[in-house]
Design a protein around this motif. Structure first.
Motif, mmCIF file in Angstrom:
data_model
loop_
_atom_site.group_PDB
_atom_site.id
_atom_site.type_symbol
_atom_site.label_atom_id
_atom_site.label_comp_id
_atom_site.label_asym_id
_atom_site.label_seq_id
_atom_site.Cartn_x
_atom_site.Cartn_y
_atom_site.Cartn_z
ATOM 1 N N SER A 158 0.840 -1.189 0.000
ATOM 2 C CA SER A 158 0.000 0.000 0.000
ATOM 3 C C SER A 158 0.879 1.243 0.000
ATOM 4 C CB SER A 158 -0.904 0.008 1.225
ATOM 5 O OG SER A 158 -1.866 -1.017 1.089
ATOM 6 N N GLY A 159 0.439 2.241 -0.759
ATOM 7 C CA GLY A 159 1.213 3.472 -0.853
ATOM 8 C C GLY A 159 2.146 3.455 -2.052
ATOM 9 N N ARG A 161 3.312 3.124 -5.983
ATOM 10 C CA ARG A 161 2.761 3.509 -7.275
ATOM 11 C C ARG A 161 3.596 2.827 -8.349
ATOM 12 N NH1 ARG A 161 0.598 8.996 -8.723
ATOM 13 N NH2 ARG A 161 0.380 9.039 -6.481
ATOM 14 N N THR A 171 -1.895 2.782 -8.285
ATOM 15 C CA THR A 171 -1.465 3.117 -6.930
ATOM 16 C C THR A 171 -2.292 2.297 -5.960
ATOM 17 O OG1 THR A 171 -1.104 5.381 -7.654
ATOM 18 C CG2 THR A 171 -1.083 4.982 -5.273
ATOM 19 N N ILE A 173 -3.868 1.760 -2.541
ATOM 20 C CA ILE A 173 -4.220 2.654 -1.436
ATOM 21 C C ILE A 173 -4.162 1.924 -0.097
ATOM 22 C CG2 ILE A 173 -5.971 4.189 -0.482
ATOM 23 C CD1 ILE A 173 -4.893 5.135 -3.149
ATOM 24 N N GLU A 186 -7.793 -1.758 -2.096
ATOM 25 C CA GLU A 186 -8.323 -0.558 -2.743
ATOM 26 C C GLU A 186 -7.189 0.039 -3.556
ATOM 27 O OE1 GLU A 186 -9.561 2.484 -0.024
ATOM 28 O OE2 GLU A 186 -9.561 3.992 -1.602
ATOM 29 N N TYR A 223 -5.826 15.269 -6.864
ATOM 30 C CA TYR A 223 -6.360 14.033 -6.323
ATOM 31 C C TYR A 223 -7.877 14.114 -6.247
ATOM 32 C CZ TYR A 223 -1.712 12.529 -5.210
ATOM 33 O OH TYR A 223 -0.420 12.137 -5.297
ATOM 34 N N LEU A 229 -15.726 10.394 -3.180
ATOM 35 C CA LEU A 229 -15.442 9.031 -2.734
ATOM 36 C C LEU A 229 -16.452 8.550 -1.705
ATOM 37 C CD1 LEU A 229 -11.585 9.325 -2.545
ATOM 38 C CD2 LEU A 229 -12.936 8.172 -4.279
ATOM 39 N N LEU A 232 -17.609 5.128 -2.329
ATOM 40 C CA LEU A 232 -16.643 4.118 -1.894
ATOM 41 C C LEU A 232 -16.773 3.877 -0.396
ATOM 42 C CD1 LEU A 232 -14.110 2.325 -2.266
ATOM 43 C CD2 LEU A 232 -12.747 4.372 -1.887
ATOM 44 N N PRO A 244 -7.596 -0.508 7.716
ATOM 45 C CA PRO A 244 -6.502 -0.896 6.824
ATOM 46 C C PRO A 244 -5.437 -1.692 7.582
ATOM 47 C CG PRO A 244 -7.053 1.417 6.537
ATOM 48 C CD PRO A 244 -7.841 0.935 7.719
ATOM 49 N N LEU A 245 -4.927 -2.722 6.946
ATOM 50 C CA LEU A 245 -3.881 -3.529 7.580
ATOM 51 C C LEU A 245 -2.583 -2.720 7.642
ATOM 52 C CD1 LEU A 245 -4.349 -6.982 5.775
ATOM 53 C CD2 LEU A 245 -5.354 -6.222 7.931
ATOM 54 N N LEU A 247 1.464 -2.428 7.178
ATOM 55 C CA LEU A 247 2.249 -2.951 6.067
ATOM 56 C C LEU A 247 2.730 -4.371 6.348
ATOM 57 C CD1 LEU A 247 4.250 0.193 4.913
ATOM 58 C CD2 LEU A 247 2.296 -0.881 3.810
ATOM 59 N N ILE B 67 -5.664 7.619 8.141
ATOM 60 C CA ILE B 67 -4.744 6.655 7.522
ATOM 61 C C ILE B 67 -4.957 6.648 6.011
ATOM 62 C CG2 ILE B 67 -4.232 4.193 7.284
ATOM 63 C CD1 ILE B 67 -4.957 3.865 10.217
ATOM 64 N N ARG B 71 -2.332 7.852 2.940
ATOM 65 C CA ARG B 71 -1.934 6.990 1.832
ATOM 66 C C ARG B 71 -2.349 7.581 0.500
ATOM 67 N NH1 ARG B 71 -3.089 1.068 4.361
ATOM 68 N NH2 ARG B 71 -1.335 1.094 5.775
ATOM 69 N N LYS B 74 -0.395 11.162 0.218
ATOM 70 C CA LYS B 74 0.994 11.278 0.646
ATOM 71 C C LYS B 74 1.164 12.556 1.464
ATOM 72 C CE LYS B 74 2.436 7.825 -1.993
ATOM 73 N NZ LYS B 74 1.075 7.317 -2.159
#
Lengths: 259, 179
Positions: A158-159, A161, A171, A173, A186, A223, A229, A232, A244-245, A247, B67, B71, B74
């Motif tokens: 995640s993060g 690109r 990318t 997310i 995502e 963005y 969103l 979403l 979110p998990l 890393l 969070i 992400r 950035k």
């Protein structure tokens, strides 16, 4: 001096009002005679007090007018939807979880969600062309036919690109588990001269697109605005998406899929 | 149903904004984060159980949104210290807020903490949530909350010179009891 010893964690819990009453009473009693104990405790009490004092004035700051107006508007819309649920069916509210009949309700739900979001994507006029010279432009993504996307989903953190050979950019997310424990990712998919797609895929023997929405116009480098969103977000809530998990957890989850 | 939801959320905005400022360390970003949090909360209001605490529920949404924001945008590289800007209330001119050096140094010490320690300090020592509530919001075990909280306090006390003998006699009024 007291003949009972207390750990730092117990003293901290005492300062924060978290220690069980019986044990807290022992500390109450010991503090009367034990100055060393009082000194150790002071660190926890004082740090709390200093931080509490330092941030108290912030509560008196007026909420900026623009923000307050936006939120009042959200509140009014939401209240109206609460009072008229039937009317809300055709809007984003349709993604809310509903009392589902047992079994078999999941699949139709996905279909409905995907159909609705495709409609939304087209409605935004954000650059997915389903007709003309690119008859399947948006739908190829929904089918995840690009092998580069599949490997990206299985490999990238995640993060990250990555520029794909097709000239598109992906990318990642976030990674999370849905309410059934499936690994979901995502991601944003940028195709030159097209919209930025935000998509959610979940893994069951292979990556399947569960959700896709155009989030930003083609010629806009900015963005996606958060408000676009909202769909979403509603979707993620509807599938019971977890936080979110990290890393590390994500790497573990992806490694498991590869086995 | 849920008649109080909207009003309760609006009443809680100052706290949400305060937590957002501590997460983002920027008032502009904080307002974006509050807005996003409110959007998510209204979209999910049917999932909120009125028997549970709205504050903890909102903080959890905000923290997950943050969070996601980091992400997505950035954002972390563009953060500014919360005291780079004067207090909004002072700029506003409608209110005089005494921001003493003590308060400033305390806020600075908080802002300089690693994010995972900063959020537990804010939730427990500033927002006065229980360890359990903080653990639920952050999705970590209570033991982890305590170890982060303890480390955060060691750092803060060093920075602020709290554990010097002179300060030890500061009035102790007893810990508050939660739940």
């Amino acid at each position: 001096m007291s003949d009972v010893t207390f750990s730092d964690n117990e003293l901290m819990a005492y300062a924060d009002g978290e220690l069980a009453e019986a044990r807290a009473s022992e500390i109450d009693f010991a503090l009367v005679s034990d100055t060393a104990l009082a000194e150790r405790l002071a660190l926890f009490v004082d740090t709390r007090a200093r931080m509490s004092d330092a941030f108290a004035p912030m509560l008196d700051e007026p909420v900026p007018d623009a923000l307050m107006q936006n939120i009042r508007k959200l509140a009014e819309e939401s209240d109206a939807a609460q009072n008229a649920p039937e009317e809300a069916e055709s809007t984003i509210v349709a993604f809310r979880p509903r009392a589902a009949p047992p079994e078999a309700s999941r699949r139709p739900f996905w279909q409905m969600a995907v159909a609705a979001t495709l409609a939304l994507a087209i409605g935004l006029g954000a650059g997915i062309r389903l007709g003309d010279n690119q008859p399947t432009g948006g739908l190829q993504i929904a089918a995840l036919s690009d092998p580069y996307i599949v490997s990206a989903l299985s490999e990238m953190s995640s993060g990250e690109r990555r520029l794909l050979d097709s000239g598109s950019e992906i990318t990642i997310i976030a990674t999370f588990l849905d309410e059934f424990g499936a690994v979901c990712r995502e991601f944003e998919y940028d195709k030159p001269e097209s919209a930025t797609l935000v998509s959610v895929t979940c893994y069951d023997t292979e990556w399947r697109v569960k959700f896709a929405v155009a989030a930003a116009p083609a010629n806009d480098t900015a963005y996606a605005p958060a408000s676009s969103l909202a769909t979403l977000d509603a979707y993620l809530l509807a599938i019971g998406a977890g936080a979110p998990l990290t890393l590390e957890d994500e790497a573990q989850a992806l490694a498991k899929l590869a086995e | 149903m849920n008649d109080r939801f909207s009003q309760d959320l609006i009443d809680f905005l100052p706290n949400l904004r305060r937590f957002a400022i501590s997460l983002t360390r920027s008032r502009d970003l904080a307002d974006d984060l509050v807005q996003i949090t409110a959007e998510k909360a209204f979209a999910a209001r049917d999932r909120f159980d009125p028997e549970t605490r709205l504050d903890a529920w909102l903080f959890r949404i905000m923290r997950n949104a943050w969070i996601d924001m980091v992400r997505r945008k950035k954002t972390q590289g563009t953060q500014i210290d919360i005291d780079d800007k004067p207090d909004a209330a002072i700029v506003d001119g409608t209110r005089v807020v005494e921001t003493s050096l003590m308060l400033k140094s305390a806020r600075k010490a908080m802002a300089e903490l690693p994010e995972n320690q900063r959020e537990v300090m804010m939730l427990i020592c500033v927002e006065e949530l229980s360890y359990k509530a903080a653990a639920d919001i952050l999705n970590i075990p209570t033991g982890t909350v305590m170890s982060r909280l303890s480390r955060a306090r060691m750092t803060i006390s060093e920075k602020l010179g709290i554990n010097t003998p002179d300060r030890r006699s500061s009035a102790y009024k007893g810990g508050k009891r939660h739940e």
